[in-house]
Design an enzyme around this catalytic site. Sequence first.
Site, mmCIF file in Angstrom:
data_model
loop_
_atom_site.group_PDB
_atom_site.id
_atom_site.type_symbol
_atom_site.label_atom_id
_atom_site.label_comp_id
_atom_site.label_asym_id
_atom_site.label_seq_id
_atom_site.Cartn_x
_atom_site.Cartn_y
_atom_site.Cartn_z
ATOM 1 N N VAL A 20 0.991 -5.968 -14.310
ATOM 2 C CA VAL A 20 0.838 -7.153 -13.467
ATOM 3 C C VAL A 20 1.946 -7.217 -12.415
ATOM 4 O O VAL A 20 1.745 -7.754 -11.336
ATOM 5 C CB VAL A 20 0.786 -8.451 -14.303
ATOM 6 C CG1 VAL A 20 -0.533 -8.569 -15.054
ATOM 7 C CG2 VAL A 20 1.944 -8.554 -15.279
ATOM 8 N N GLU A 25 -3.910 0.600 -21.267
ATOM 9 C CA GLU A 25 -3.457 -0.173 -22.428
ATOM 10 C C GLU A 25 -4.593 -1.125 -22.852
ATOM 11 O O GLU A 25 -5.313 -1.655 -21.998
ATOM 12 C CB GLU A 25 -2.228 -0.982 -21.959
ATOM 13 C CG GLU A 25 -1.599 -1.900 -22.981
ATOM 14 C CD GLU A 25 -0.425 -2.697 -22.350
ATOM 15 O OE1 GLU A 25 -0.302 -2.740 -21.104
ATOM 16 O OE2 GLU A 25 0.355 -3.290 -23.109
ATOM 17 N N LYS A 39 3.839 0.420 -29.058
ATOM 18 C CA LYS A 39 4.663 -0.013 -27.920
ATOM 19 C C LYS A 39 5.995 -0.612 -28.381
ATOM 20 O O LYS A 39 6.022 -1.590 -29.144
ATOM 21 C CB LYS A 39 3.868 -1.035 -27.112
ATOM 22 C CG LYS A 39 4.538 -1.515 -25.831
ATOM 23 C CD LYS A 39 3.577 -2.458 -25.078
ATOM 24 C CE LYS A 39 4.099 -2.874 -23.722
ATOM 25 N NZ LYS A 39 3.142 -3.756 -23.008
ATOM 26 N N CYS A 70 2.864 0.861 -20.932
ATOM 27 C CA CYS A 70 3.143 -0.108 -19.873
ATOM 28 C C CYS A 70 4.631 -0.447 -19.723
ATOM 29 O O CYS A 70 5.394 0.356 -19.231
ATOM 30 C CB CYS A 70 2.280 -1.359 -20.072
ATOM 31 S SG CYS A 70 2.081 -2.274 -18.522
HETATM 32 C C1 ACM Z 1 2.685 -4.838 -19.728
HETATM 33 O O1 ACM Z 1 3.532 -4.300 -20.452
HETATM 34 N N1 ACM Z 1 1.417 -4.898 -20.096
HETATM 35 C C2 ACM Z 1 3.050 -5.394 -18.428
#
Ligand code: ACM
Length: 263
Positions: free
Chosen positions: A169, A38, A109, A142
């Site tokens: 993370v 990402e 996203k 992510c």
């Molecule tokens: C994330 O969605 N970058 C944790």
Amino acid sequence: MRVAFIQTSPVFGDIASNVERAVKRIARLDAELIVLPELFSTGYQFRSRKELLELAEEVPGGYAVRQLAAAAKSRGACIVAGLAEREGRRAYNSAVLVGPRGHVGTYRKAHLFWDEKKIFTKGDTPFAIYKAGKARVGMMVCFDWVFPEAARTLALMGADIICHPSNLVLPYCPQAMITRSIENRVFTITANRVGVEERLEGKSLRFIGSSQITSPAGEVLARAGGRKEEAGVIEINPFEARRKRITPVNDLFGDRRKDLFKL
Ligand code: ACM
């Protein structure tokens, strides 16, 4: 089919060197499908929406997509990469698919994580499936992993491989992606980054690496460590993902009790 992740450690804001390093790694890989993290070209922790808009690029005309398309052409490969996409005064946390003939598709996203909500616009692109070589691939980014509907939707639409650019993370995702693979009987490729960013005071983010390729049976075919840039390459048969039968009388999709589900 050879598929790969590239785990990177971008320098925040240094688009030229982040893209150059990724392209050099792509040039050394023998794979038909390569997934990058990402926000691979910019880094993650923007201080403001203004900073994000300055670093984001238009898709497909922007710098990173053009460099990836050139790399895809010279390698005869398909590449999925996460990047900051600008459209007018909006910015999306997007994933792009490029192939030897250029840009193929963009996914924005859907589920923004934490401070992303302050600066990005949440995605408005429907989940979609594209051809990459012989395989059918879908994209999610992510934090979408925590919403099983994202992977399920891609699987129901026919994905063999879910490409998953990430900047993880929280520690749970690599284990959870094993379940996403099993419950949908698809391959998943999570490409994560490593390193630390602390561009907002008191908000230090350590990215966990652990990029991973998982089979429809939940086998971890490749997993990176947590500290270094590295690549993982593996040979798969994407058609394995088309067998949704679990026992002679159980079909993963056919047995779904849609009459009882509240979705
Ligand atoms: C994330 O969605 N970058 C944790």
